[in-house]
Design a protein around this motif. Structure first.
Motif, PDB file in Angstrom:
ATOM      1  N   GLN A  83       0.807  -1.211   0.000  1.00 39.32           N
ATOM      2  CA  GLN A  83       0.000   0.000   0.000  1.00 39.32           C
ATOM      3  C   GLN A  83       0.846   1.269   0.000  1.00 39.32           C
ATOM      4  O   GLN A  83       0.315   2.369  -0.103  1.00 39.32           O
ATOM      5  N   ALA A  84       2.165   1.122   0.087  1.00 39.77           N
ATOM      6  CA  ALA A  84       3.038   2.292   0.001  1.00 39.77           C
ATOM      7  C   ALA A  84       3.260   2.696  -1.456  1.00 39.77           C
ATOM      8  O   ALA A  84       3.054   3.852  -1.820  1.00 39.77           O
ATOM      9  N   LYS A  85       3.668   1.702  -2.318  1.00 42.78           N
ATOM     10  CA  LYS A  85       3.977   2.016  -3.717  1.00 42.78           C
ATOM     11  C   LYS A  85       3.456   0.998  -4.719  1.00 42.78           C
ATOM     12  O   LYS A  85       3.559   1.226  -5.905  1.00 42.78           O
ATOM     13  N   PHE A 108       8.894  -1.859 -12.327  1.00 38.13           N
ATOM     14  CA  PHE A 108       7.495  -1.452 -12.453  1.00 38.13           C
ATOM     15  C   PHE A 108       6.789  -1.745 -11.144  1.00 38.13           C
ATOM     16  O   PHE A 108       7.301  -2.467 -10.292  1.00 38.13           O
ATOM     17  N   PHE A 109       5.625  -1.143 -10.985  1.00 35.35           N
ATOM     18  CA  PHE A 109       4.810  -1.322  -9.787  1.00 35.35           C
ATOM     19  C   PHE A 109       3.386  -1.658 -10.208  1.00 35.35           C
ATOM     20  O   PHE A 109       2.976  -1.375 -11.333  1.00 35.35           O
ATOM     21  N   MET A 110       2.639  -2.225  -9.292  1.00 36.02           N
ATOM     22  CA  MET A 110       1.249  -2.596  -9.562  1.00 36.02           C
ATOM     23  C   MET A 110       0.309  -1.595  -8.881  1.00 36.02           C
ATOM     24  O   MET A 110       0.677  -0.982  -7.880  1.00 36.02           O
ATOM     25  N   PRO A 111      -0.920  -1.449  -9.413  1.00 35.80           N
ATOM     26  CA  PRO A 111      -1.905  -0.604  -8.730  1.00 35.80           C
ATOM     27  C   PRO A 111      -2.173  -1.158  -7.330  1.00 35.80           C
ATOM     28  O   PRO A 111      -2.128  -2.359  -7.110  1.00 35.80           O
ATOM     29  N   LYS A 112      -2.469  -0.285  -6.395  1.00 38.62           N
ATOM     30  CA  LYS A 112      -2.671  -0.701  -5.006  1.00 38.62           C
ATOM     31  C   LYS A 112      -4.047  -1.296  -4.748  1.00 38.62           C
ATOM     32  O   LYS A 112      -4.277  -1.873  -3.696  1.00 38.62           O
ATOM     33  N   ASN A 113      -4.969  -1.182  -5.693  1.00 43.63           N
ATOM     34  CA  ASN A 113      -6.357  -1.596  -5.470  1.00 43.63           C
ATOM     35  C   ASN A 113      -6.742  -2.867  -6.232  1.00 43.63           C
ATOM     36  O   ASN A 113      -7.880  -3.014  -6.647  1.00 43.63           O
ATOM     37  N   ILE A 114      -5.815  -3.812  -6.393  1.00 48.02           N
ATOM     38  CA  ILE A 114      -6.117  -4.999  -7.206  1.00 48.02           C
ATOM     39  C   ILE A 114      -6.316  -6.273  -6.389  1.00 48.02           C
ATOM     40  O   ILE A 114      -6.344  -7.361  -6.954  1.00 48.02           O
ATOM     41  N   ALA A 115      -6.490  -6.151  -5.080  1.00 47.16           N
ATOM     42  CA  ALA A 115      -6.767  -7.342  -4.267  1.00 47.16           C
ATOM     43  C   ALA A 115      -8.017  -8.030  -4.804  1.00 47.16           C
ATOM     44  O   ALA A 115      -8.968  -7.377  -5.243  1.00 47.16           O
ATOM     45  N   ASP A 116      -7.981  -9.354  -4.835  1.00 50.40           N
ATOM     46  CA  ASP A 116      -9.057 -10.217  -5.333  1.00 50.40           C
ATOM     47  C   ASP A 116      -9.178 -10.243  -6.858  1.00 50.40           C
ATOM     48  O   ASP A 116     -10.116 -10.814  -7.387  1.00 50.40           O
ATOM     49  N   ALA A 139       4.725  -6.468   6.673  1.00 48.95           N
ATOM     50  CA  ALA A 139       3.469  -6.355   7.408  1.00 48.95           C
ATOM     51  C   ALA A 139       3.083  -4.889   7.597  1.00 48.95           C
ATOM     52  O   ALA A 139       1.904  -4.523   7.484  1.00 48.95           O
ATOM     53  N   GLU A 140       4.078  -4.052   7.867  1.00 43.72           N
ATOM     54  CA  GLU A 140       3.826  -2.615   8.007  1.00 43.72           C
ATOM     55  C   GLU A 140       3.341  -2.022   6.685  1.00 43.72           C
ATOM     56  O   GLU A 140       2.364  -1.269   6.654  1.00 43.72           O
ATOM     57  N   ASP A 141       4.001  -2.387   5.578  1.00 39.24           N
ATOM     58  CA  ASP A 141       3.580  -1.913   4.241  1.00 39.24           C
ATOM     59  C   ASP A 141       2.153  -2.352   3.919  1.00 39.24           C
ATOM     60  O   ASP A 141       1.424  -1.642   3.228  1.00 39.24           O
ATOM     61  N   ALA A 142       1.773  -3.520   4.405  1.00 37.04           N
ATOM     62  CA  ALA A 142       0.438  -4.053   4.125  1.00 37.04           C
ATOM     63  C   ALA A 142      -0.630  -3.452   5.034  1.00 37.04           C
ATOM     64  O   ALA A 142      -1.810  -3.765   4.888  1.00 37.04           O
TER      65      ALA A 142
END
Length: 171
Positions: A83-85, A108-116, A139-142
């Motif tokens: 959720q940081a990057k 590269f990075f992934m969008p933060k809103n792709i859970a599920d 765990a902190e990043d999550a």
């Protein structure tokens, strides 16, 4: 007058035939579009074919030791994302197992809103042992609570993956 009436009738019948053809073409086009999946691509360009399922890669991981690697492609569901990057994600495997995915050279990075959501990843599967400090950092990043972070007290055998390309399956 009779000729004008015949001409107008003929024109209407031609136009009605053209309209039915257009409707038929539109229906066929919609059917073709619904059979294809849409993907958002990240990192290197990859193809969706020949990806292992979550169950298949889980079986391969069972036979791997720290230091072993396997070049492969996997399709699985995203459980969580940094959720940081968006610099890592965890994918669900069978039996409540997860694979920790990082991206080659942080290219590269992934969008933060792709859970599920489902993804196809291409790259290198391997097994690592993750230190307590690194587990706490993840765990902190999550966004885990301080109690959940403090409960991490032992190194953990982790199923890992370095992805050079990802396809995000769009709904």
């Amino acid at each position: 007058m009779k000729h004008i009436f015949i001409a107008i009738s003929l024109m209407f019948s031609i136009m009605s035939c053209n309209n039915s053809d257009k409707n038929t073409d539109a229906v066929e086009l919609v059917e073709v579009e619904t059979t294809e999946l849409a993907y958002a691509s990240f990192g290197d360009k990859i193809e969706a074919d020949n990806a292992l399922t979550a169950a298949e890669i889980n079986e391969k991981y069972k036979n791997m030791k720290p230091g072993d690697t396997l070049q492969t492609k996997v399709m699985a569901k995203v459980n969580s994302v940094c959720q940081a990057k968006g610099c890592w994600m965890r994918l669900g495997l069978d039996n409540d197992e997860e694979v920790m995915v990082k991206f080659k050279d942080y290219g590269f990075f992934m969008p933060k809103n792709i859970a599920d959501k489902d993804v196809i990843i291409n790259g290198k599967a391997y097994v690592t042992e993750v230190s307590v400090d690194e587990q706490r950092h993840y765990a902190e990043d999550a966004g885990k609570t301080s109690e959940e972070i403090a409960a991490i007290t032992e190194p953990k055998r982790t199923l890992s993956f370095e992805a050079d390309g990802v396809l995000l399956i769009e709904d």
